[in-house]
Design a protein around this motif. Sequence first.
Motif, PDB file in Angstrom:
ATOM      1  N   ARG A   1     -25.643  -5.438  21.564  1.00  0.00           N
ATOM      2  CA  ARG A   1     -26.507  -6.555  21.244  1.00  0.00           C
ATOM      3  C   ARG A   1     -26.770  -6.608  19.741  1.00  0.00           C
ATOM      4  O   ARG A   1     -26.775  -7.684  19.145  1.00  0.00           O
ATOM      5  CB  ARG A   1     -27.804  -6.393  22.038  1.00  0.00           C
ATOM      6  N   LEU A   2     -26.991  -5.443  19.155  1.00  0.00           N
ATOM      7  CA  LEU A   2     -27.227  -5.376  17.721  1.00  0.00           C
ATOM      8  C   LEU A   2     -25.975  -5.848  16.961  1.00  0.00           C
ATOM      9  O   LEU A   2     -26.085  -6.601  15.983  1.00  0.00           O
ATOM     10  CB  LEU A   2     -27.588  -3.940  17.313  1.00  0.00           C
ATOM     11  N   ALA A   3     -24.812  -5.419  17.421  1.00  0.00           N
ATOM     12  CA  ALA A   3     -23.566  -5.841  16.776  1.00  0.00           C
ATOM     13  C   ALA A   3     -23.405  -7.358  16.858  1.00  0.00           C
ATOM     14  O   ALA A   3     -22.976  -7.996  15.888  1.00  0.00           O
ATOM     15  CB  ALA A   3     -22.377  -5.141  17.418  1.00  0.00           C
ATOM     16  N   ASN A   4     -23.749  -7.940  18.000  1.00  0.00           N
ATOM     17  CA  ASN A   4     -23.659  -9.397  18.145  1.00  0.00           C
ATOM     18  C   ASN A   4     -24.587 -10.104  17.171  1.00  0.00           C
ATOM     19  O   ASN A   4     -24.245 -11.142  16.604  1.00  0.00           O
ATOM     20  CB  ASN A   4     -23.971  -9.817  19.579  1.00  0.00           C
ATOM     21  N   GLU A   5     -25.796  -9.552  17.008  1.00  0.00           N
ATOM     22  CA  GLU A   5     -26.750 -10.152  16.071  1.00  0.00           C
ATOM     23  C   GLU A   5     -26.224 -10.074  14.640  1.00  0.00           C
ATOM     24  O   GLU A   5     -26.356 -11.025  13.866  1.00  0.00           O
ATOM     25  CB  GLU A   5     -28.115  -9.441  16.168  1.00  0.00           C
ATOM     26  N   VAL A   6     -25.624  -8.939  14.291  1.00  0.00           N
ATOM     27  CA  VAL A   6     -25.073  -8.779  12.944  1.00  0.00           C
ATOM     28  C   VAL A   6     -23.929  -9.774  12.733  1.00  0.00           C
ATOM     29  O   VAL A   6     -23.849 -10.450  11.700  1.00  0.00           O
ATOM     30  CB  VAL A   6     -24.588  -7.326  12.715  1.00  0.00           C
ATOM     31  N   VAL A   7     -23.034  -9.889  13.713  1.00  0.00           N
ATOM     32  CA  VAL A   7     -21.908 -10.820  13.594  1.00  0.00           C
ATOM     33  C   VAL A   7     -22.415 -12.254  13.511  1.00  0.00           C
ATOM     34  O   VAL A   7     -21.926 -13.052  12.697  1.00  0.00           O
ATOM     35  CB  VAL A   7     -20.922 -10.634  14.783  1.00  0.00           C
ATOM     36  N   ASP A   8     -23.409 -12.606  14.341  1.00  0.00           N
ATOM     37  CA  ASP A   8     -23.975 -13.962  14.281  1.00  0.00           C
ATOM     38  C   ASP A   8     -24.601 -14.226  12.914  1.00  0.00           C
ATOM     39  O   ASP A   8     -24.464 -15.320  12.353  1.00  0.00           O
ATOM     40  CB  ASP A   8     -25.019 -14.158  15.383  1.00  0.00           C
ATOM     41  N   GLY A   9     -25.310 -13.227  12.370  1.00  0.00           N
ATOM     42  CA  GLY A   9     -25.909 -13.379  11.045  1.00  0.00           C
ATOM     43  C   GLY A   9     -24.856 -13.578   9.968  1.00  0.00           C
ATOM     44  O   GLY A   9     -25.012 -14.430   9.080  1.00  0.00           O
ATOM     45  N   LEU A  10     -23.766 -12.809  10.046  1.00  0.00           N
ATOM     46  CA  LEU A  10     -22.679 -12.966   9.076  1.00  0.00           C
ATOM     47  C   LEU A  10     -22.009 -14.328   9.218  1.00  0.00           C
ATOM     48  O   LEU A  10     -21.658 -14.973   8.219  1.00  0.00           O
ATOM     49  CB  LEU A  10     -21.651 -11.848   9.251  1.00  0.00           C
ATOM     50  N   TYR A  11     -21.847 -14.771  10.462  1.00  0.00           N
ATOM     51  CA  TYR A  11     -21.241 -16.078  10.699  1.00  0.00           C
ATOM     52  C   TYR A  11     -22.109 -17.183  10.090  1.00  0.00           C
ATOM     53  O   TYR A  11     -21.605 -18.093   9.427  1.00  0.00           O
ATOM     54  CB  TYR A  11     -21.040 -16.298  12.191  1.00  0.00           C
ATOM     55  N   LYS A  12     -23.422 -17.096  10.286  1.00  0.00           N
ATOM     56  CA  LYS A  12     -24.335 -18.103   9.719  1.00  0.00           C
ATOM     57  C   LYS A  12     -24.300 -18.049   8.198  1.00  0.00           C
ATOM     58  O   LYS A  12     -24.317 -19.090   7.529  1.00  0.00           O
ATOM     59  CB  LYS A  12     -25.747 -17.876  10.236  1.00  0.00           C
ATOM     60  N   LEU A  13     -24.256 -16.841   7.632  1.00  0.00           N
ATOM     61  CA  LEU A  13     -24.193 -16.699   6.178  1.00  0.00           C
ATOM     62  C   LEU A  13     -22.917 -17.338   5.638  1.00  0.00           C
ATOM     63  O   LEU A  13     -22.954 -18.083   4.650  1.00  0.00           O
ATOM     64  CB  LEU A  13     -24.247 -15.221   5.782  1.00  0.00           C
ATOM     65  N   LEU A  14     -21.787 -17.075   6.288  1.00  0.00           N
ATOM     66  CA  LEU A  14     -20.526 -17.668   5.847  1.00  0.00           C
ATOM     67  C   LEU A  14     -20.550 -19.193   5.974  1.00  0.00           C
ATOM     68  O   LEU A  14     -20.041 -19.904   5.106  1.00  0.00           O
ATOM     69  CB  LEU A  14     -19.356 -17.089   6.637  1.00  0.00           C
ATOM     70  N   ALA A  15     -21.145 -19.695   7.048  1.00  0.00           N
ATOM     71  CA  ALA A  15     -21.240 -21.146   7.232  1.00  0.00           C
ATOM     72  C   ALA A  15     -22.116 -21.757   6.138  1.00  0.00           C
ATOM     73  O   ALA A  15     -21.777 -22.817   5.583  1.00  0.00           O
ATOM     74  CB  ALA A  15     -21.800 -21.468   8.612  1.00  0.00           C
ATOM     75  N   ASP A  16     -23.226 -21.107   5.817  1.00  0.00           N
ATOM     76  CA  ASP A  16     -24.097 -21.593   4.740  1.00  0.00           C
ATOM     77  C   ASP A  16     -23.359 -21.585   3.399  1.00  0.00           C
ATOM     78  O   ASP A  16     -23.470 -22.521   2.610  1.00  0.00           O
ATOM     79  CB  ASP A  16     -25.365 -20.736   4.633  1.00  0.00           C
TER      80      ASP A  16
END
Length: 186
Positions: free
Chosen positions: A1-16
């Motif tokens: 779950r933590l890994a998913n949150e980190v990946v989602d955060g990185l994905y949002k950062l890249l999209a921004d």
Amino acid sequence: RLANEVVDGLYKLLADMASDPNHPVREKSEEALAQLAQELKSDPELRDRINQWKLEMIDNPAIAQWIDGIWENGRTALLKASRDPNAAMAGHFGDALMQLGNSLQKDPILNRQLNRFARRAVAGVVSSYGDNIVKLVSETIHSWDAQTITDRVENAVGRDLQYIRVNGTLVGGLVGVTLHLIGHWI
């Protein structure tokens, strides 16, 4: 779950970063890349270290297996998408392509960099393989018979071919009648 949150955060950062040309992380990344490029030009020791690191990565069997896996997954996905045109724009791949398209439309710097890369890549391919490409195309076309050429032209032109045939017939007929009338009149 933590890994998913980190990946989602990185994905949002890249999209921004992709959508905002003035994003602070993007600016820092571009500065760091420019500095690295400058150091690679001027520091032979750094070039040697990076080249050595590259060679070690290439020789590593785990990396080779990972690259083979990426290639196989990509090949399988492309074959699957090519057989189902609706699937090509579905899922993460379609979302990524749409984001890339939006970023290219809104970001002139990214657009310019991508165009520069594409021009350099095409120029490199043409300078390295231009003669072979011309030879391949020439040999392929010379091997076609009349039916193959006809089929290719009809497939490329499609329904417009009938209009071209009708227009050619009408124009040819009008020119013939006009020449005949001019001949009789003279």
